[in-house]
Write an enzyme that holds these catalytic residues in place. Structure first.
Site, PDB file in Angstrom:
ATOM      1  N   ASP A 179      85.679  35.316  48.802  1.00  0.00           N
ATOM      2  CA  ASP A 179      84.528  34.548  48.331  1.00  0.00           C
ATOM      3  C   ASP A 179      83.704  35.346  47.318  1.00  0.00           C
ATOM      4  OD1 ASP A 179      82.360  32.966  47.919  1.00  0.00           O
ATOM      5  OD2 ASP A 179      81.749  32.830  50.019  1.00  0.00           O
ATOM      6  N   THR A 195      79.267  24.720  62.322  1.00  0.00           N
ATOM      7  CA  THR A 195      77.964  24.445  62.924  1.00  0.00           C
ATOM      8  C   THR A 195      78.032  23.381  64.019  1.00  0.00           C
ATOM      9  OG1 THR A 195      76.915  25.102  60.866  1.00  0.00           O
ATOM     10  CG2 THR A 195      75.582  23.789  62.373  1.00  0.00           C
ATOM     11  N   ASN A 219      86.653  22.753  56.724  1.00  0.00           N
ATOM     12  CA  ASN A 219      86.013  23.887  57.414  1.00  0.00           C
ATOM     13  C   ASN A 219      84.811  23.406  58.223  1.00  0.00           C
ATOM     14  OD1 ASN A 219      87.747  25.415  55.844  1.00  0.00           O
ATOM     15  ND2 ASN A 219      86.194  26.923  55.294  1.00  0.00           N
ATOM     16  N   ASP A 249      87.775  34.026  56.896  1.00  0.00           N
ATOM     17  CA  ASP A 249      86.870  33.115  56.177  1.00  0.00           C
ATOM     18  C   ASP A 249      85.748  33.911  55.491  1.00  0.00           C
ATOM     19  OD1 ASP A 249      85.860  30.577  55.507  1.00  0.00           O
ATOM     20  OD2 ASP A 249      84.583  30.493  57.298  1.00  0.00           O
ATOM     21  N   HIS A 250      85.450  33.535  54.242  1.00  0.00           N
ATOM     22  CA  HIS A 250      84.306  34.105  53.510  1.00  0.00           C
ATOM     23  C   HIS A 250      84.305  35.631  53.456  1.00  0.00           C
ATOM     24  CE1 HIS A 250      82.110  30.455  52.566  1.00  0.00           C
ATOM     25  NE2 HIS A 250      82.270  30.030  53.798  1.00  0.00           N
ATOM     26  N   SER A 271      85.094  34.468  60.330  1.00  0.00           N
ATOM     27  CA  SER A 271      84.369  34.801  59.098  1.00  0.00           C
ATOM     28  C   SER A 271      83.901  36.257  59.111  1.00  0.00           C
ATOM     29  CB  SER A 271      83.162  33.878  58.937  1.00  0.00           C
ATOM     30  OG  SER A 271      82.179  34.227  59.902  1.00  0.00           O
ATOM     31  N   HIS A 325      83.970  23.153  52.404  1.00  0.00           N
ATOM     32  CA  HIS A 325      83.111  23.999  53.249  1.00  0.00           C
ATOM     33  C   HIS A 325      81.876  23.182  53.632  1.00  0.00           C
ATOM     34  CE1 HIS A 325      84.840  28.157  52.912  1.00  0.00           C
ATOM     35  NE2 HIS A 325      85.611  27.456  52.087  1.00  0.00           N
ATOM     36  N   GLU A 345      86.899  30.244  45.755  1.00  0.00           N
ATOM     37  CA  GLU A 345      85.873  29.190  45.646  1.00  0.00           C
ATOM     38  C   GLU A 345      85.292  29.182  44.248  1.00  0.00           C
ATOM     39  OE1 GLU A 345      83.071  28.632  48.865  1.00  0.00           O
ATOM     40  OE2 GLU A 345      81.406  28.454  47.453  1.00  0.00           O
ATOM     41  N   HIS A 376      76.384  24.510  53.721  1.00  0.00           N
ATOM     42  CA  HIS A 376      76.669  25.144  55.019  1.00  0.00           C
ATOM     43  C   HIS A 376      75.509  24.972  56.001  1.00  0.00           C
ATOM     44  CE1 HIS A 376      79.542  27.625  52.604  1.00  0.00           C
ATOM     45  NE2 HIS A 376      80.252  27.514  53.708  1.00  0.00           N
TER      46      HIS A 376
HETATM   47  O1  G3H Z   1      83.464  28.379  56.233  1.00  0.00           O
HETATM   48  C1  G3H Z   1      82.981  27.699  57.164  1.00  0.00           C
HETATM   49  C2  G3H Z   1      82.433  26.377  56.933  1.00  0.00           C
HETATM   50  O2  G3H Z   1      82.175  26.131  55.624  1.00  0.00           O
HETATM   51  C3  G3H Z   1      81.547  25.826  57.983  1.00  0.00           C
HETATM   52  O3  G3H Z   1      80.421  25.097  57.544  1.00  0.00           O
HETATM   53  O4  G3H Z   1      79.006  25.418  59.551  1.00  0.00           O
HETATM   54  O5  G3H Z   1      78.407  23.774  57.832  1.00  0.00           O
HETATM   55  O6  G3H Z   1      80.360  23.364  59.292  1.00  0.00           O
HETATM   56  P1  G3H Z   1      79.497  24.356  58.611  1.00  0.00           P
HETATM   57 ZN    ZN Z   2      82.146  28.053  54.378  1.00  0.00          ZN
END
Ligand code: G3H
Ligand code: ZN
Length: 284
Positions: A107, A233, A230, A85-86, A51, A208, A137, A180
C-alpha cells in the site's frame, strides 16, 4: 485446503455470473476460526487477511497468527488463502512470504501516483520472484492514515491502465467511494466507475472499506466487477456487540471461553450472510 489468493480471485473474476471473494481481516484466533467456519458452512472460498495494523497489535509478531491461520486453512474443507493486508514495508512482505502467505497488498497509496507506481513496481518484481501475487492501490480510500474519501481521489480508469502496466500488479484496489472503518452501511459507490475500471484493466478489482456499503450496493458492485471484497469493521462490530451484550447479562462470568464463543458465533453469522450476498456461497 490452503489455496493461492490469485487462484481464488481469477476463478471468481472469470466465472459467469461473477462472484466476489471475501477477504476478511483476522485480529485473533477467534476471528480466524469463525471466518473458516462460516465459509465452510456456505461452501465458499475465502481469504484470511492480516493487516500491518493487526500485526502491530500482535506486538509486531506476524509469524504466530499466520501460522495459526495456515493450520486452519490446511484443515479446512473449502479453499482458504492467506494474504498480507495494507503492508507499507518490504520487510513485512518478506516475513509474510516466509510465513507461507501467497499474496500481499503493498500500500503506497498515500504517496503521489508517480511514487506509488515506482515503489509498487519494485515490490511487484520482488513478489513475483518470491512466488507471491501482489495487490496495489491507486486512488484514495479514506479512513486510514488520516486520508479521506473525496471525489478527486477516486481511481481514474485511464490512470489505472497505466498503473497496472507499469507496476505489474496482479490485483488492483480501487477508490470508488468507499471509506475504511464505517459503522453505517450506505449507498456510497460510483457504480459507473466500477464498470469503467472493469473494462479498463484485466486484473481482479478490490474493494476496500466494504463495511460501509449497503448490502444491495455491495451485491451490485460485485455484479459490475469487484472481485475481492475486503471486510473488517462489520466483523469487529458484531464480535464486540455480542460479547458486550453477553457480559452485561452475565456479570459474574470470568472465563473467556464463555464470551469468546459468543463473539465467534456472531462473526460466523456475518461471514455466512456476506458469502451469500457476494455469490461466493456454493462455489467451493
Ligand atoms: O483492508 C481491509 C478493509 O478495507 C476493511 O475495511 O473495515 O471498512 O470493512 P472495513
Ligand atoms: Zn483496506
Amino acid at each position: 485446503m490452503l489455496a493461492p489468493t490469485q487462484d481464488l480471485l481469477r476463478a471468481a473474476m472469470t466465472s459467469r455470473p461473477r462472484y466476489g471473494v471475501l477477504a476478511l481481516n483476522v485480529i485473533g484466533l477467534e476471528h480466524a476460526e469463525a471466518i473458516v467456519q462460516g465459509a465452510e458452512a456456505e461452501r465458499a472460498p475465502v481469504i484470511l487477511q492480516v493487516s500491518e495494523n493487526a500485526i502491530r497489535y500482535r506486538m509486531g509478531a506476524l509469524e504466530p497468527i499466520v501460522a495459526a491461520c495456515r493450520e486452519l486453512a490446511v484443515a479446512s474443507s473449502v479453499p482458504v488463502a492467506l494474504h498480507l493486508d495494507h503492508a507499507t514495508t518490504h520487510d513485512l512482505c518478506v516475513r509474510a512470504a516466509e510465513a507461507g502467505m501467497s499474496s500481499i497488498m503493498f500500500d503506497a497509496s498515500a504517496a503521489s501516483d508517480q511514487r506509488n507506481t515506482k515503489l509498487t513496481a519494485i515490490e511487484a518484481r520482488w513478489a513475483h520472484g518470491a512466488g507471491l501475487s501482489i495487490e496495489g492501490e491507486l486512488g484514495i480510500v479514506g479512513g486510514k492514515g488520516g486520508l479521506v474519501t473525496v471525489p478527486g481521489g477516486l481511481t481514474d480508469p485511464p490512470a489505472a491502465i497505466a498503473y497496472v502496466a507499469a507496476t505489474g500488479v496482479d490485483a488492483l484496489a480501487v477508490a470508488v467511494g468507499s471509506e475504511h472503518g464505517m459503522t453505517q452501511r450506505l449507498d456510497l459507490l460510483d457504480l459507473d466507475r466500477i464498470d469503467a475500471l472493469r473494462e479498463a484493466v484485466d486484473v481482479p478489482l478490490v474493494l476496500h472499506g466494504s463495511s460501509g456499503i449497503s448490502d444491495h450496493m455491495l451485491a451490485e458492485a460485485v455484479r459490475r466487477g469487484i472481485t475481492k471484497v475486503n471486510l473488517a469493521t462489520q466483523l469487529n462490530m458484531a464480535f464486540t456487540a455480542a460479547i458486550r451484550h453477553y457480559l452485561d447479562d452475565h456479570e459474574t462470568v470470568t472465563d473467556p471461553r464463555r464470551y469468546g464463543e459468543v463473539g465467534r458465533a456472531a462473526i460466523v453469522e456475518i461471514v455466512r450472510d456476506k458469502c451469500r450476498l457476494t455469490g461466493a456461497a456454493g462455489r467451493a
